[in-house]
Design a protein around this motif. Structure first.
Motif, PDB file in Angstrom:
ATOM      1  N   CYS A  35       0.840  -1.189   0.000  1.00  0.00           N
ATOM      2  CA  CYS A  35       0.000   0.000   0.000  1.00  0.00           C
ATOM      3  C   CYS A  35       0.878   1.242   0.000  1.00  0.00           C
ATOM      4  CB  CYS A  35      -0.898  -0.016   1.234  1.00  0.00           C
ATOM      5  SG  CYS A  35      -1.955   1.434   1.331  1.00  0.00           S
ATOM      6  N   CYS A  38      -0.650   3.507   3.460  1.00  0.00           N
ATOM      7  CA  CYS A  38      -0.265   3.141   4.839  1.00  0.00           C
ATOM      8  C   CYS A  38       1.032   2.343   4.889  1.00  0.00           C
ATOM      9  CB  CYS A  38      -1.395   2.388   5.538  1.00  0.00           C
ATOM     10  SG  CYS A  38      -1.620   0.684   4.983  1.00  0.00           S
ATOM     11  N   CYS A  49      -6.036  -2.028  -0.578  1.00  0.00           N
ATOM     12  CA  CYS A  49      -5.300  -2.379   0.635  1.00  0.00           C
ATOM     13  C   CYS A  49      -6.278  -2.955   1.675  1.00  0.00           C
ATOM     14  CB  CYS A  49      -4.625  -1.124   1.182  1.00  0.00           C
ATOM     15  SG  CYS A  49      -3.915  -1.366   2.825  1.00  0.00           S
ATOM     16  N   CYS A  52      -6.262  -0.329   4.986  1.00  0.00           N
ATOM     17  CA  CYS A  52      -6.882   1.000   4.971  1.00  0.00           C
ATOM     18  C   CYS A  52      -7.842   1.172   3.790  1.00  0.00           C
ATOM     19  CB  CYS A  52      -5.796   2.083   4.960  1.00  0.00           C
ATOM     20  SG  CYS A  52      -4.933   2.212   3.385  1.00  0.00           S
TER      21      CYS A  52
HETATM   22 ZN    ZN Z   1      -3.138   0.777   3.186  1.00  0.00          ZN
END
Ligand code: ZN
Length: 134
Positions: A35, A38, A49, A52
């Motif tokens: 990701c 994050c 992801c 998140c």
């Molecule tokens: Zn993420």
């Protein structure tokens, strides 16, 4: 470069979410999701992801080094094999097979490395084998 081993594994089920993973496997690369928001790494491959839910994801090249998290020896088949969860050095766990190993000497925490098995249609499938001395 990792060797290729011959097996009778079925070809992978390639779909839109994982086609880049399998294309990389055919180049003997293990790719995991990364990701860009994050920064967490994840597996199985997907277009968002799981932490998140950002769609801002990339494909990171994994080292191919992992350790056995859990495993089961499947003995009630013609060709017994080892089904395992391994935890990649990058963090994510993946379900896979442990090959080129002595079933009796396997243990949780053992260090393994990626190898590539040729499936029935010629596609390469990443699997893992113990690294000598661990
Ligand atoms: Zn993420």
């Amino acid at each position: 470069m990792a060797e290729t081993i011959q097996t009778d594994v079925p070809p992978p089920n390639v779909d839109l979410d994982n086609e880049q993973f399998w294309a990389a496997a055919n180049r003997r690369q293990l790719r995991i999701g990364q990701c860009t928001k994050c920064q967490k790494a994840f597996f199985y491959p997907r277009h968002f992801c799981p932490f998140c839910l950002s769609a801002d994801v990339d494909w990171a090249l994994a080292s191919g080094k992992a350790q056995i998290y859990s495993y089961t020896v499947m003995r009630r088949v013609d060709n017994p094999y080892v089904l395992a969860y391994v935890q990649l050095d990058e963090g994510p766990a993946m379900m896979t097979n442990i090959v080129e190993c002595d079933f009796e000497s396997l243990r949780v925490g053992q260090i393994v490395e990626a190898v590539y098995a040729t499936s029935k249609n010629g596609s390469l499938v990443p699997m893992f084998r113990p690294i000598d001395g661990h």
